[in-house]
Design a protein around this motif. Structure first.
Motif, PDB file in Angstrom:
ATOM      1  N   ASN A 110     133.488  49.098  17.921  1.00  0.00           N
ATOM      2  CA  ASN A 110     132.428  48.192  18.815  1.00  0.00           C
ATOM      3  C   ASN A 110     130.955  48.442  18.412  1.00  0.00           C
ATOM      4  O   ASN A 110     130.626  47.425  18.685  1.00  0.00           O
ATOM      5  N   ASP A 111     130.046  48.964  17.805  1.00  0.00           N
ATOM      6  CA  ASP A 111     129.201  49.557  17.286  1.00  0.00           C
ATOM      7  C   ASP A 111     128.572  48.571  16.212  1.00  0.00           C
ATOM      8  O   ASP A 111     127.751  47.105  16.418  1.00  0.00           O
ATOM      9  N   TYR A 112     129.259  48.118  15.634  1.00  0.00           N
ATOM     10  CA  TYR A 112     129.510  46.823  14.296  1.00  0.00           C
ATOM     11  C   TYR A 112     129.165  45.329  14.846  1.00  0.00           C
ATOM     12  O   TYR A 112     129.033  45.455  14.261  1.00  0.00           O
ATOM     13  N   HIS A 113     130.355  45.417  15.734  1.00  0.00           N
ATOM     14  CA  HIS A 113     130.559  44.251  16.886  1.00  0.00           C
ATOM     15  C   HIS A 113     129.329  43.669  17.331  1.00  0.00           C
ATOM     16  O   HIS A 113     128.990  43.309  17.689  1.00  0.00           O
ATOM     17  N   ASP A 114     128.815  44.770  17.630  1.00  0.00           N
ATOM     18  CA  ASP A 114     127.771  44.580  18.916  1.00  0.00           C
ATOM     19  C   ASP A 114     126.658  44.418  17.875  1.00  0.00           C
ATOM     20  O   ASP A 114     125.895  43.881  17.991  1.00  0.00           O
ATOM     21  N   HIS A 115     126.351  45.208  16.619  1.00  0.00           N
ATOM     22  CA  HIS A 115     125.163  44.199  16.045  1.00  0.00           C
ATOM     23  C   HIS A 115     125.355  43.146  15.206  1.00  0.00           C
ATOM     24  O   HIS A 115     124.437  42.237  14.744  1.00  0.00           O
ATOM     25  N   LYS A 116     126.602  42.881  14.738  1.00  0.00           N
ATOM     26  CA  LYS A 116     126.906  41.721  14.581  1.00  0.00           C
ATOM     27  C   LYS A 116     126.840  40.960  15.494  1.00  0.00           C
ATOM     28  O   LYS A 116     126.325  39.184  14.637  1.00  0.00           O
ATOM     29  N   ARG A 117     126.994  40.741  16.413  1.00  0.00           N
ATOM     30  CA  ARG A 117     126.440  39.381  17.092  1.00  0.00           C
ATOM     31  C   ARG A 117     125.074  39.550  18.570  1.00  0.00           C
ATOM     32  O   ARG A 117     125.578  38.905  18.826  1.00  0.00           O
ATOM     33  N   GLY A 118     124.585  40.706  17.804  1.00  0.00           N
ATOM     34  CA  GLY A 118     123.387  40.292  18.211  1.00  0.00           C
ATOM     35  C   GLY A 118     122.670  41.238  19.851  1.00  0.00           C
ATOM     36  O   GLY A 118     122.008  41.216  20.279  1.00  0.00           O
ATOM     37  N   VAL A 119     123.961  41.993  20.426  1.00  0.00           N
ATOM     38  CA  VAL A 119     124.172  42.383  21.302  1.00  0.00           C
ATOM     39  C   VAL A 119     122.786  43.940  20.899  1.00  0.00           C
ATOM     40  O   VAL A 119     122.101  44.178  22.436  1.00  0.00           O
ATOM     41  N   ASP A 120     123.560  44.430  20.180  1.00  0.00           N
ATOM     42  CA  ASP A 120     122.875  46.104  19.689  1.00  0.00           C
ATOM     43  C   ASP A 120     121.272  45.157  19.067  1.00  0.00           C
ATOM     44  O   ASP A 120     121.341  45.492  17.451  1.00  0.00           O
ATOM     45  N   THR A 121     119.991  45.381  19.849  1.00  0.00           N
ATOM     46  CA  THR A 121     119.056  44.828  19.126  1.00  0.00           C
ATOM     47  C   THR A 121     117.989  46.188  18.928  1.00  0.00           C
ATOM     48  O   THR A 121     118.033  47.388  19.757  1.00  0.00           O
ATOM     49  N   PRO A 122     116.781  46.502  18.353  1.00  0.00           N
ATOM     50  CA  PRO A 122     115.606  46.894  19.016  1.00  0.00           C
ATOM     51  C   PRO A 122     115.417  48.045  20.004  1.00  0.00           C
ATOM     52  O   PRO A 122     115.203  48.404  20.368  1.00  0.00           O
ATOM     53  N   ALA A 123     115.038  45.767  20.604  1.00  0.00           N
ATOM     54  CA  ALA A 123     115.010  46.502  21.790  1.00  0.00           C
ATOM     55  C   ALA A 123     116.290  46.940  22.673  1.00  0.00           C
ATOM     56  O   ALA A 123     115.392  47.685  23.928  1.00  0.00           O
ATOM     57  N   THR A 124     117.007  46.683  23.015  1.00  0.00           N
ATOM     58  CA  THR A 124     118.425  47.016  23.591  1.00  0.00           C
ATOM     59  C   THR A 124     118.878  48.159  22.981  1.00  0.00           C
ATOM     60  O   THR A 124     119.232  49.323  23.994  1.00  0.00           O
ATOM     61  N   GLN A 125     118.714  48.506  22.451  1.00  0.00           N
ATOM     62  CA  GLN A 125     119.562  49.956  21.200  1.00  0.00           C
ATOM     63  C   GLN A 125     118.399  50.685  20.226  1.00  0.00           C
ATOM     64  O   GLN A 125     119.127  50.622  19.322  1.00  0.00           O
ATOM     65  N   PRO A 126     117.298  50.926  20.280  1.00  0.00           N
ATOM     66  CA  PRO A 126     117.076  51.190  19.179  1.00  0.00           C
ATOM     67  C   PRO A 126     117.034  52.368  18.390  1.00  0.00           C
ATOM     68  O   PRO A 126     116.600  52.731  17.244  1.00  0.00           O
ATOM     69  N   GLU A 134     120.274  52.759   8.840  1.00  0.00           N
ATOM     70  CA  GLU A 134     120.817  54.368   8.885  1.00  0.00           C
ATOM     71  C   GLU A 134     122.005  54.339   7.678  1.00  0.00           C
ATOM     72  O   GLU A 134     122.108  54.502   7.189  1.00  0.00           O
ATOM     73  N   VAL A 135     122.057  52.613   8.386  1.00  0.00           N
ATOM     74  CA  VAL A 135     123.925  52.374   7.959  1.00  0.00           C
ATOM     75  C   VAL A 135     124.063  51.005   7.580  1.00  0.00           C
ATOM     76  O   VAL A 135     123.486  49.771   8.199  1.00  0.00           O
ATOM     77  N   ARG A 136     124.375  51.015   6.916  1.00  0.00           N
ATOM     78  CA  ARG A 136     124.918  49.388   6.316  1.00  0.00           C
ATOM     79  C   ARG A 136     126.046  48.751   7.144  1.00  0.00           C
ATOM     80  O   ARG A 136     126.925  49.789   6.866  1.00  0.00           O
ATOM     81  N   PRO A 137     126.411  47.454   7.165  1.00  0.00           N
ATOM     82  CA  PRO A 137     127.276  47.108   7.794  1.00  0.00           C
ATOM     83  C   PRO A 137     128.212  47.027   6.825  1.00  0.00           C
ATOM     84  O   PRO A 137     129.308  47.128   7.023  1.00  0.00           O
ATOM     85  N   ALA A 138     128.134  46.718   5.480  1.00  0.00           N
ATOM     86  CA  ALA A 138     128.782  47.241   3.948  1.00  0.00           C
ATOM     87  C   ALA A 138     129.688  48.490   4.356  1.00  0.00           C
ATOM     88  O   ALA A 138     130.733  48.838   4.332  1.00  0.00           O
ATOM     89  N   SER A 139     128.865  49.199   4.406  1.00  0.00           N
ATOM     90  CA  SER A 139     129.066  50.862   4.536  1.00  0.00           C
ATOM     91  C   SER A 139     130.077  51.212   6.003  1.00  0.00           C
ATOM     92  O   SER A 139     131.537  51.660   5.336  1.00  0.00           O
ATOM     93  N   VAL A 140     130.044  50.449   7.220  1.00  0.00           N
ATOM     94  CA  VAL A 140     130.519  50.849   7.914  1.00  0.00           C
ATOM     95  C   VAL A 140     132.412  50.058   8.339  1.00  0.00           C
ATOM     96  O   VAL A 140     133.077  50.774   8.758  1.00  0.00           O
ATOM     97  N   LYS A 141     132.090  49.299   7.484  1.00  0.00           N
ATOM     98  CA  LYS A 141     133.710  48.185   7.137  1.00  0.00           C
ATOM     99  C   LYS A 141     134.860  48.558   6.112  1.00  0.00           C
ATOM    100  O   LYS A 141     135.548  49.076   6.243  1.00  0.00           O
TER     101      LYS A 141
END
Length: 156
Positions: A110-126, A134-141
């Motif tokens: 959920n966090d990965y896809h929220d970040h990828k789609r731009g839902v989680d941003t520094p303004a919404t989920q700092p 702290e984590v790269r998307p490639a590491s999550v995958k």
């Protein structure tokens, strides 16, 4: 035909959709993988990111899910045929552990896809690890591929 769980893992791994060729990951040491291709922190490894990945899994949610599965299994045991002595404890522990793995993996996906789609941003989920870097998307995958491979291997 593949079982539904294998299709899920392949879909998460990106194996079912056509993509451009990805660069190969170079092994640094036996226990760490170099994911620094085009990264601002080339010295950082997956091992360095494990604490943030653990926070992404939201471990405080795992006991409730695992407890509910074990409680359901205990209730089913009360109405079903008797199991061999000693087997139920192992099965309950395995059911709880696999439930915790799926719960944590679902949170990370959920966090990965929220970040990828731009839902989680520094303004919404700092404070989210993907947003702060702290984590790269490639590491999550990579972590999800291994976690669900372990789930499929053990949950047969």
């Amino acid at each position: 035909m593949l079982p539904a769980s294998a299709i899920l893992v392949l879909a998460v791994a990106g194996a079912l959709r056509p993509t451009a060729p990805r660069p190969r990951l170079a092994l640094r040491r036996a226990a760490s993988v170099d994911l620094s291709i085009g990264d601002a922190h080339p010295e950082r490894t997956l091992r360095d990111e494990l604490p943030a990945l653990w926070r992404m899994a939201r471990p405080h949610t795992m006991p409730l899910g695992a407890g509910l599965v074990v409680a359901g299994a205990l209730g089913a045991r009360a109405v079903g045929p008797p199991a061999p002595r000693g087997a139920p404890a192992c099965r309950f522990a395995l059911a709880g552990a696999l439930t915790a793995l799926v719960t944590g993996g679902s949170m990370v996906i959920n966090d990965y896809h929220d970040h990828k789609r731009g839902v989680d941003t520094p303004a919404t989920q700092p404070g989210r690890p993907l947003v702060t870097g702290e984590v790269r998307p490639a590491s999550v995958k990579l972590a999800l591929k291994w976690a669900y491979a372990a789930l499929l291997a053990r949950g047969r």
